[in-house]
Every structure is written in structure tokens, then in C-alpha cells.
Design an enzyme around this catalytic site. Sequence first.
Site, PDB file in Angstrom:
ATOM      1  N   PRO A  44     -60.075  13.676 -39.890  1.00  0.00           N
ATOM      2  CA  PRO A  44     -59.571  14.853 -39.187  1.00  0.00           C
ATOM      3  C   PRO A  44     -58.314  14.582 -38.363  1.00  0.00           C
ATOM      4  CG  PRO A  44     -61.256  13.840 -37.861  1.00  0.00           C
ATOM      5  CD  PRO A  44     -61.096  12.962 -39.088  1.00  0.00           C
ATOM      6  N   TRP A  45     -57.795  15.644 -37.750  1.00  0.00           N
ATOM      7  CA  TRP A  45     -56.565  15.521 -36.975  1.00  0.00           C
ATOM      8  C   TRP A  45     -56.786  15.247 -35.486  1.00  0.00           C
ATOM      9  CZ3 TRP A  45     -57.187  19.277 -33.418  1.00  0.00           C
ATOM     10  CH2 TRP A  45     -57.716  20.509 -33.791  1.00  0.00           C
TER      11      TRP A  45
ATOM     12  N   LYS B  17     -58.049  10.456 -47.445  1.00  0.00           N
ATOM     13  CA  LYS B  17     -57.020  11.471 -47.216  1.00  0.00           C
ATOM     14  C   LYS B  17     -57.074  11.887 -45.749  1.00  0.00           C
ATOM     15  CE  LYS B  17     -56.797  15.913 -47.258  1.00  0.00           C
ATOM     16  NZ  LYS B  17     -55.737  16.201 -46.243  1.00  0.00           N
ATOM     17  N   PRO B  18     -56.023  11.589 -44.965  1.00  0.00           N
ATOM     18  CA  PRO B  18     -55.985  12.075 -43.585  1.00  0.00           C
ATOM     19  C   PRO B  18     -55.654  13.559 -43.543  1.00  0.00           C
ATOM     20  CG  PRO B  18     -53.950  10.926 -44.110  1.00  0.00           C
ATOM     21  CD  PRO B  18     -54.853  10.777 -45.313  1.00  0.00           C
TER      22      PRO B  18
ATOM     23  N   GLU C 211     -69.879  14.472 -40.865  1.00  0.00           N
ATOM     24  CA  GLU C 211     -69.807  14.553 -39.402  1.00  0.00           C
ATOM     25  C   GLU C 211     -68.978  15.786 -39.104  1.00  0.00           C
ATOM     26  OE1 GLU C 211     -68.932  14.883 -35.913  1.00  0.00           O
ATOM     27  OE2 GLU C 211     -67.424  13.329 -36.182  1.00  0.00           O
TER      28      GLU C 211
ATOM     29  N   CYS D  77     -65.612  17.154 -31.038  1.00  0.00           N
ATOM     30  CA  CYS D  77     -66.849  17.837 -31.397  1.00  0.00           C
ATOM     31  C   CYS D  77     -67.972  17.604 -30.401  1.00  0.00           C
ATOM     32  CB  CYS D  77     -67.302  17.387 -32.789  1.00  0.00           C
ATOM     33  SG  CYS D  77     -66.183  17.861 -34.106  1.00  0.00           S
TER      34      CYS D  77
ATOM     35  N   GLU E 211     -67.367  26.992 -31.818  1.00  0.00           N
ATOM     36  CA  GLU E 211     -66.441  26.021 -31.254  1.00  0.00           C
ATOM     37  C   GLU E 211     -65.122  26.686 -30.863  1.00  0.00           C
ATOM     38  OE1 GLU E 211     -66.445  21.536 -32.509  1.00  0.00           O
ATOM     39  OE2 GLU E 211     -66.467  22.763 -34.312  1.00  0.00           O
TER      40      GLU E 211
END
Length: 481
Positions: A151-152, A176-177, A249, A283, A383
Amino acid sequence: MADQTFKNVINGELVDSASGATYDVVDPATGEVYAHAPLSGPEDVDRAYAAAATAFETWGETTPRERSEALLKLADAMEARIEELTRVEVKDTGKPYAMTLSEELPPTIDHFRFFAGAARILEGRSAGEYLADHTSWVRREPIGVVGQVTPWNYPLAMMSWKIAPALAAGNTVVVKPSDTTPASSTLLAELAQEFLPPGVLNVITGDRDTGRALVAHKTPQMVAITGSVRAGMEVAASAAQDVKRVHLELGGKAPVIVFDDADIEKAAAGIAEAGYFNAGQDCTAATRVLVQAGVHDEFVAALAEAAKATRTGLPDDEDAFFGALNNPDQLARVKGMVDRLPDHATVATGGDLARVPGGEGGYFYQPTVLAGLQQDDEQIQHEIFGPVITAQRFTDEAEALRWANGVEYGLGSSVWTRDHGTALRVSKRLDFGVVWINTHIPYMSEMPHGGFKHSGYGKDLSVYGFEDYTRIKHVMSYYGE
């Protein structure tokens, strides 16, 4: 004007996408394009997986000592270039440099050292004779080729959570980012080539279509993702077509339960820190606070003061606790959630875009506290993923637990009380994979991180996270006459 071009890392080489296509990479602190990255397509995914599959034939046969030594050398190389890695990470994320250097990079490096050690102590159940004239034993083996999507919000840290246990167990990896944060992932992969054989660690950049191709590909035996619930559901559905292993996750909406007997001053300070760290883009962030009625007003006032004392700013601002949000879509999401506040709720402080001198084009938002929200409000159920902390008033323990557990997520949570019995009782009943008592958000390599319900399954960190990247084989030998 962009002045930098990133490369994919495939089979030990820095390469462009097969098509030559690229996309813009934006600095969140300014909103300006500063680089380009390969827009990888199916051919790039094929090349990366082919390299990983070939590399597995030898990497999967290496000894734990050999894998351990490679990861330790990589950790040392990262430490030697920690300032460069931090600068790269900051440019991609808009985080404060000083905070990233001190709080994020050291544990990221430590993860490699932990899993380097874990590689040498992997254990199975005892061997024995469970059937006459037969001996049985259990082997733990690497799964094979693993595809991963990171994730970023913590590009380098989350990459380490994924690749360190996978490599330590003897797997090969294609990562893969996030499309918004490719810089540190490609740099780490470039560094790793000195210590890993070609094809063991491959990084390809691109958009959502690139990620879908990576997950759907026939080669990997396992796919792992840190991302949104929606993305996790898509990954699980896609992986099911090949019965791949899946490690998810996903999102979180951490309840933070503050009882009447808590130390209000310490709780407010600790929760503000855990809620606003990384601009709340975590998160497990402490952004959903449930406060017992007896101290609710006092606590909200203290939390608002702590928020007012929390500074956002440019990466080079040494007094900034958090920086810009990662991208304009995320800024719009945060702003929209606050702007749609129901009439029964109030803004205790903040609630608007932040003005940062020199960062007029950046994605900055004020540290915010929202009070008076009810359990069914979207700000409680979904969220926000920004520097926004909500507060609800509860009456007793049963109500606190009902509200705390009354969301689709189950990742992180915390309990704030001086009563040991209350703390243990509530920690048992919270339906979350992590429970902190009188603190919130610390983690370490030795302890597992992962959630329940829509927050996903599988563990990162710890020996549990390591074992997730292995498969179990029973071997039986007949020794009778």
C-alpha cells in the site's frame, strides 16, 4: 517538470515496461509531478513471474543460513543508506523527514534482521512412530513463487512486512507497490540485487490493472495484499479461480475505549499521538474513541487541546508531527466525511483543509476531533483514513463492547483504564486481532499483526507471519521387515 524516471526490477535488471508506457508520480506535499514510473502490463507480469519461477529452483534449495546471511547483509545496506531511503520515502508520501527517519526506517530494517534469524529456527512437530513399523515427520517448505501488493501509507515498511518472511522461508517474490508510491520499493529492490540471486525479488510498478494481472497470473502459489477491504475481496475472488493461498491485511476501524478511571491527561496525549501519526493513514490508528460518560466532556476537551498542539507541515518542518495526505482522492474522502457530519455531531476542533506555507498545492488537512457521533453514523462505521478522531459517549462496559465490536472490521483496538480486571476482561471480549492496554499502535517484529472479520486473515510479523509463507508436508517411512 518531472526529473526522475523509476525502473522495474526484473531478474536482477532495471528495466522499463515492455510497452515503454509510464505514468506520473506526484509529490503529495506540493501536488506536483516529480517523476515517472513504468506502467507495467501483462508482458511485464509474465517476465517477472518467469524470473521468479526460475530463481525458485535454486533459492528454494538454499540453506537457512544462506538466506539469513543475505537478509542480514541487505539490512546492513539499508542502514548504511538510511538517510537516502528516508528522503525517497518522504518525497513519495509527504511525511515529515525527521519523523520517518526516527520512527519508520529503524523498525523496517529490524524486520529483515528478525526474519533473518527466524529462517534458522523454523520448527515442526516431533518425529515419531505413530503407526507400527513406520516413522513420520513433518517438513515445512517454501510455498514457491509469491505475488504481493503493497500500500501507499507505509510503502517501505509494508514491503518489508511482506518480502522479509517470504524470502526468509525460501520463496521468490514479485511485488507491485502502490501506483502513488513506487520510489522506495524500486530502490530497495535495486539494493537487494547485490545480495540476492537474480529473479528472487522482482518489483513491477503500475496501476490497478497491473495489480489484477499480478494476482490472476497462473504462476504464484500465494498472493498477499495490504490494502482496502474492497481490494482484498477482489484478490480473494480472483485467487479462488486457481485455489491460490491468500494473505489479506485489510482495513480497520480501531475502537479506543476510555473508562472513567483512566488517566485523562495521559490518555488524551497518547490517543492523539496514535490517531494523528502518519496523518491517521493507518489501519490501526486510534481514531474511534469511546469514552465513558463520567469523563466524556473532560476527555474530549483534553483531546481537542492535544489536537490543537499537533502540527502538520512540509517534510523539512522539524516540528511537524504529520504531513500531507497521500493523494487528492484521499484528501477528498477525508473532507467529504467531515463535511457530511450529521446534525447531532459537532466539530470540537479542526474540520478543514490545513494551510501550510510552501505547500499550497499539497494535500494537507487539519488535526480534527468530532464529538457527538452515534453508532450508525458513517464516520463511525467506515474508515476515514485521515487525521480525524471521533468520540462517542458510552455508559457501561457492556455498551462499550457492543459498540466497539459493532463494525465490520477487526484489526486493532485499545483499552484505557487503571483497573487490571477491567483491562483483561475487555481485552478478551474485543473482537480484534490486536488489543493494547493503556497504549495504542506500538508494534515490534516479534509479535503478530493481523485482524479478524473484514480486516482479513493471515499474520504479518512474528513467527506466525513467517509460518504463513511455508507449507506443511508429512513424510512417512516404512522400516519393517
